[in-house]
Write a protein that holds these residues in place. Sequence first.
Motif, PDB file in Angstrom:
ATOM      1  N   SER A 175     -12.256  48.893  68.441  1.00 15.04           N
ATOM      2  CA  SER A 175     -12.589  50.091  67.660  1.00 15.04           C
ATOM      3  C   SER A 175     -12.323  49.893  66.175  1.00 15.04           C
ATOM      4  O   SER A 175     -12.740  50.705  65.351  1.00 15.04           O
ATOM      5  N   LYS A 176     -11.628  48.816  65.849  1.00 17.95           N
ATOM      6  CA  LYS A 176     -11.346  48.512  64.436  1.00 17.95           C
ATOM      7  C   LYS A 176     -11.391  47.010  64.243  1.00 17.95           C
ATOM      8  O   LYS A 176     -10.769  46.256  65.004  1.00 17.95           O
ATOM      9  N   VAL A 194     -11.084  44.855  60.729  1.00 20.88           N
ATOM     10  CA  VAL A 194     -10.991  44.786  59.271  1.00 20.88           C
ATOM     11  C   VAL A 194     -10.145  43.578  58.893  1.00 20.88           C
ATOM     12  O   VAL A 194      -9.420  43.024  59.730  1.00 20.88           O
ATOM     13  N   THR A 229      -6.489  49.451  56.588  1.00 23.37           N
ATOM     14  CA  THR A 229      -6.178  48.619  57.760  1.00 23.37           C
ATOM     15  C   THR A 229      -5.496  49.400  58.883  1.00 23.37           C
ATOM     16  O   THR A 229      -5.698  49.081  60.057  1.00 23.37           O
ATOM     17  N   ARG A 230      -4.655  50.387  58.548  1.00 21.39           N
ATOM     18  CA  ARG A 230      -3.986  51.235  59.547  1.00 21.39           C
ATOM     19  C   ARG A 230      -3.382  50.403  60.689  1.00 21.39           C
ATOM     20  O   ARG A 230      -3.648  50.628  61.863  1.00 21.39           O
ATOM     21  N   ASP A 257      -2.151  46.536  67.988  1.00 18.35           N
ATOM     22  CA  ASP A 257      -3.222  45.828  67.279  1.00 18.35           C
ATOM     23  C   ASP A 257      -3.027  44.320  67.436  1.00 18.35           C
ATOM     24  O   ASP A 257      -1.906  43.832  67.592  1.00 18.35           O
ATOM     25  N   THR A 261      -8.291  46.356  66.769  1.00 23.89           N
ATOM     26  CA  THR A 261      -7.757  47.372  67.674  1.00 23.89           C
ATOM     27  C   THR A 261      -8.617  47.399  68.929  1.00 23.89           C
ATOM     28  O   THR A 261      -9.776  47.833  68.880  1.00 23.89           O
TER      29      THR A 261
END
Length: 685
Positions: free
Chosen positions: A16-17, A19, A66-67, A72, A104
């Motif tokens: 889902s992520k 980056v 980036t969260r 992760d 993620t």
Amino acid sequence: MQVDEWRQKSLLEVVSKLVDGSHNPPSKQETGHPMLSARNVEDGRIVFDSYRYIEEAAFKLENNRTRIAYGDVLLTIVGTIGRTAVVPAGLAPFALQRSVAVLTPKPELLSKFLCYQLQAPAVQRYFEENARGTAQKGVYLKTLGMTPIVLPTIATQVAVVDELEKQFSRLDEAVANLQRVKANLKRYKASVLKAAVEGRLVETEASITHREGRSFESGEKLLRRILGERRTKWKGKGKYKEPDSTSVSDLGKLPDGWTWASAVQVCEQVVDCHNKTAPYTSTGIPLVRTTNIKDGRLLLDDTRYVDQPTYEFWSRRCPPEPGDVLFTREAPMGEAGIIPPGVKLCLGQRTMLMRPSPAISSSFLLSALLSPVIKDLIDRVAVGSGVKHLRVGDVERLSVPLPPLAEQTRIVAEVDRHLSIVREVEAEVDTNLRRAHALRQSVLQRAFSGEMAAGASQSMQKVVAAVSSSQHLESASVVMAARIVAANCGEPTFGRVRLQKQLHLSTYIGQVATNDTYVRKQAGPLDMRMLLEVTQRLNELGWFRETERADKAHGGKAYSYSALTKADDYKQHLGVLTTAQQKVVDDLNRLMHNWTTEQCELFSTVYAAWNDLILWKQEPGAQAVADQLHNHWHESKKKFSAEKIADMMRKMTGWGYAPTGFGRPTAGAAADASSGELFASQDNG
């Protein structure tokens, strides 16, 4: 596990992520939030050992993008590509540089399953084939998103991860042990080179000639003669210019017969490269770049090439010759190696050439440049706020110790003897590390092909056994203790006290580099942690056993030692000690033969107090040593009268064992008696 249960998708479909870190890292700060790079991501771990800090505002800006959160997966995508780690729970917030991507996983994909799969051979090949760049290759995010990923059911993912972790647990432990061996070898090599350039590796020429009643040419006279000959032979344009002397004023004290000189004084030529990137060709003359010079060797199996016209132009000031020492002044700084016989090569950027004069041998110059002593001097004169580097003049004026020529020859031979042992063990360790890596890749290949075969576990056990049995050199303290126990374990007066005192004296008189910390306890100078670790290790190796028993004569406990079946094996590890250090251990064994505990304690304690005064730059007279023992050590030391202390100091001087200020001072003031019961017996410790 059936392969047909597994679906194949792209990485972008299962996360889902996706980056990467900052492409324009904020300026460094003294405090703040950590900003990590690829070097902080090892396979399975995030390592907080070296990183920059960024301020709060810059961190918030990066974190909004980036969260980074628990679960992760971090993946290195620039430089060393393909290392992974899962972000654990409870980790302090951090940011990333562009060399690391953050992934993620969606609910259908376990973080650890993805982490392991990204390490598997198929995915690693994809990264290698699709990396782009010239100086430093990287995988772009769009390319990363297309990485093929296999996706079984969650139950299958759990089973694969459980099996991998079971199989990798022992392998990872064995690899960690091998890495510790490599670190120990590195420290040992540094201690040998340090002893070499401080005049502690072999007997000095001054000592030999004094004993034999003859004269010798000192380093100072040698340098003066060579510089005079160079001046006389000068046929260049204009007036002869004397070479610059060393630029550092507070240099360490050298042995008798040695002197400090600059690199340009002891070398015929010190020449910088042509500072421009040479045009490469597919074949021709090897071009040595800074990455080809490492750990005292030239690595010529991965070089670029230049043609003859380029070689002639780039080498017009001084064509490199066999025996020349090549030196890097940046990226990395301070590496050196000798051009071997029959090799023709061209200097690349940020490298320099040193052509030794008759005053110094290539091999001794190399040992000096690689030693911690000269490394420290290099750090002191280096410039630059980011990547430290040396200017050409800094290298020309670099301080080099110069002993007499005959002594240089003996030092080089002794260095080579010790480092040949290091090279042999390193080769074995590296072979086993490669085997471990190959096995890991084989297991990952099977795991992500749906083939976790039973044979994999058996192969793992065989390789782990081989890897774990890799030979390595024991520490100097363990080997010295073995030498002492071997010579004395049959004596009725030999026990723990004498072992501990002889080990302390052997370390300081022999100037053996260790991490021991001696304190001023009742039984001091004492390093109880080291002593217990050493005696435990002697037993583990099957060399010698320490036995505790009741001391009927004095009450309390006493300790004795007995040889085990592998007692003679310690001799295979004597290479960790120089010839001179072995002689110190043996001489002390003969001197202290049948000594009482009190004699041993007096010798060791007086030596420590006397050495402390030298380290503190105080006058080490008999009264000062007595004052130290009576007022700043445990009160039990008052049993030694000022007359006894003075008499021991006279004897130590006569034996040639007067302290030199080696090592660290003893720790603590008048220390407690907490170690008393471990040394209860006053005659058979």
